[in-house]
Design a protein around this motif. Structure first.
Motif, PDB file in Angstrom:
ATOM      1  N   UNK A  24      13.467   8.320  63.422  1.00  0.00           N
ATOM      2  CA  UNK A  24      14.447   9.388  63.221  1.00  0.00           C
ATOM      3  C   UNK A  24      14.031  10.637  64.006  1.00  0.00           C
ATOM      4  N   UNK A  25      14.985  11.489  64.277  1.00  0.00           N
ATOM      5  CA  UNK A  25      14.732  12.768  64.960  1.00  0.00           C
ATOM      6  C   UNK A  25      13.929  12.558  66.238  1.00  0.00           C
ATOM      7  N   UNK A  26      14.468  11.749  67.126  1.00  0.00           N
ATOM      8  CA  UNK A  26      13.845  11.441  68.411  1.00  0.00           C
ATOM      9  C   UNK A  26      12.444  10.860  68.211  1.00  0.00           C
ATOM     10  N   UNK A  27      12.302  10.026  67.185  1.00  0.00           N
ATOM     11  CA  UNK A  27      11.049   9.353  66.818  1.00  0.00           C
ATOM     12  C   UNK A  27       9.936  10.300  66.391  1.00  0.00           C
ATOM     13  N   UNK A  28      10.310  11.544  66.013  1.00  0.00           N
ATOM     14  CA  UNK A  28       9.321  12.407  65.355  1.00  0.00           C
ATOM     15  C   UNK A  28       8.902  11.739  64.054  1.00  0.00           C
ATOM     16  N   UNK A  29       9.873  11.100  63.399  1.00  0.00           N
ATOM     17  CA  UNK A  29       9.580  10.283  62.220  1.00  0.00           C
ATOM     18  C   UNK A  29       9.565   8.836  62.694  1.00  0.00           C
ATOM     19  N   UNK A  30       8.393   8.222  62.618  1.00  0.00           N
ATOM     20  CA  UNK A  30       8.213   6.840  63.101  1.00  0.00           C
ATOM     21  C   UNK A  30       9.032   5.871  62.257  1.00  0.00           C
ATOM     22  N   UNK A  31       9.329   4.691  62.797  1.00  0.00           N
ATOM     23  CA  UNK A  31      10.016   3.671  62.002  1.00  0.00           C
ATOM     24  C   UNK A  31       9.221   3.361  60.731  1.00  0.00           C
ATOM     25  N   UNK A  32       9.935   3.070  59.668  1.00  0.00           N
ATOM     26  CA  UNK A  32       9.310   2.762  58.380  1.00  0.00           C
ATOM     27  C   UNK A  32       9.655   1.355  57.960  1.00  0.00           C
ATOM     28  N   UNK A  33       8.756   0.771  57.168  1.00  0.00           N
ATOM     29  CA  UNK A  33       9.066  -0.476  56.490  1.00  0.00           C
ATOM     30  C   UNK A  33       8.723  -0.301  55.024  1.00  0.00           C
ATOM     31  N   UNK A  34       9.513  -0.966  54.200  1.00  0.00           N
ATOM     32  CA  UNK A  34       9.331  -0.945  52.755  1.00  0.00           C
ATOM     33  C   UNK A  34       9.311  -2.394  52.292  1.00  0.00           C
ATOM     34  N   UNK A  35       8.375  -2.743  51.438  1.00  0.00           N
ATOM     35  CA  UNK A  35       8.320  -4.083  50.862  1.00  0.00           C
ATOM     36  C   UNK A  35       8.464  -3.916  49.357  1.00  0.00           C
ATOM     37  N   UNK A  36       9.567  -4.442  48.816  1.00  0.00           N
ATOM     38  CA  UNK A  36       9.912  -4.227  47.412  1.00  0.00           C
ATOM     39  C   UNK A  36      10.091  -5.537  46.662  1.00  0.00           C
ATOM     40  N   UNK A  37       9.678  -5.522  45.404  1.00  0.00           N
ATOM     41  CA  UNK A  37      10.076  -6.555  44.460  1.00  0.00           C
ATOM     42  C   UNK A  37      11.497  -6.193  44.047  1.00  0.00           C
ATOM     43  N   UNK A 104      11.672  15.355  56.424  1.00  0.00           N
ATOM     44  CA  UNK A 104      11.975  14.317  55.427  1.00  0.00           C
ATOM     45  C   UNK A 104      13.370  14.534  54.860  1.00  0.00           C
ATOM     46  N   UNK A 105      13.683  15.763  54.466  1.00  0.00           N
ATOM     47  CA  UNK A 105      14.992  16.068  53.886  1.00  0.00           C
ATOM     48  C   UNK A 105      16.118  15.741  54.859  1.00  0.00           C
ATOM     49  N   UNK A 106      15.955  16.101  56.124  1.00  0.00           N
ATOM     50  CA  UNK A 106      16.974  15.825  57.133  1.00  0.00           C
ATOM     51  C   UNK A 106      17.142  14.324  57.340  1.00  0.00           C
ATOM     52  N   UNK A 107      16.023  13.620  57.460  1.00  0.00           N
ATOM     53  CA  UNK A 107      16.093  12.172  57.699  1.00  0.00           C
ATOM     54  C   UNK A 107      16.715  11.449  56.513  1.00  0.00           C
ATOM     55  N   UNK A 108      16.312  11.812  55.296  1.00  0.00           N
ATOM     56  CA  UNK A 108      16.841  11.127  54.112  1.00  0.00           C
ATOM     57  C   UNK A 108      18.341  11.365  53.962  1.00  0.00           C
ATOM     58  N   UNK A 109      18.788  12.586  54.171  1.00  0.00           N
ATOM     59  CA  UNK A 109      20.225  12.855  53.992  1.00  0.00           C
ATOM     60  C   UNK A 109      21.047  12.108  55.035  1.00  0.00           C
ATOM     61  N   UNK A 110      20.597  12.078  56.286  1.00  0.00           N
ATOM     62  CA  UNK A 110      21.377  11.360  57.303  1.00  0.00           C
ATOM     63  C   UNK A 110      21.307   9.854  57.086  1.00  0.00           C
ATOM     64  N   UNK A 111      20.162   9.348  56.625  1.00  0.00           N
ATOM     65  CA  UNK A 111      20.033   7.917  56.363  1.00  0.00           C
ATOM     66  C   UNK A 111      20.960   7.485  55.235  1.00  0.00           C
TER      67      UNK A 111
END
Length: 125
Positions: A24-37, A104-111
């Motif tokens: 996100x944000x020109x890769x200022x925020x790196x790609x994320x992965x989540x592993x969930x039950x 974080x706030x910007x990325x979460x709201x747009x996501x």
């Protein structure tokens, strides 16, 4: 969300899922992965899906492993409009990594906005 994969299935409604997001944000925020039950069941003529992150498997290269605290989605039909449903989500996500809160706030709201827009498009097809 960029990808969603079932990593392991325990029962019909119970599995381990991996979700990834793009940078996100020109890769200022790196790609994320989540592993969930994840567990899904019937709820008031609709569905309830709940989950929590697990320490499961290796973190893939070029990803930061995020964490989802207990979360859930309720999808129930509207009584007055049975062809429509109400989707309610409760999420508590930690993106982890070294991020300023404003990013974080910007990325979460747009996501989240993109998620609902993509969901609406998918449901129309």
């Amino acid at each position: 969300m960029t990808t969603m994969d079932i990593m392991e299935t325990f029962e019909e409604n119970c599995c381990v899922m991996r979700y990834t997001t793009a940078g996100q944000l020109w890769n200022i925020i790196a790609p994320r992965e989540f592993v969930d039950f994840s567990y899904t069941t019937s709820y008031e003529d609709g569905l309830l899906t709940c989950g929590i992150s697990l320490d499961y498997g290796e973190v893939r290269p070029n990803f930061v492993r995020g964490f989802n605290h207990p979360c859930g989605w309720f999808c129930v039909p509207l009584k007055d409009y049975p062809s429509h449903s109400l989707l309610t989500g409760y999420i508590q996500t930690e993106l982890r990594g070294m991020l300023p809160q404003s990013a974080v706030d910007t990325a979460m709201s747009s996501t989240l906005a993109n998620f609902y827009s993509d969901l609406k498009k998918a449901l129309k097809t």
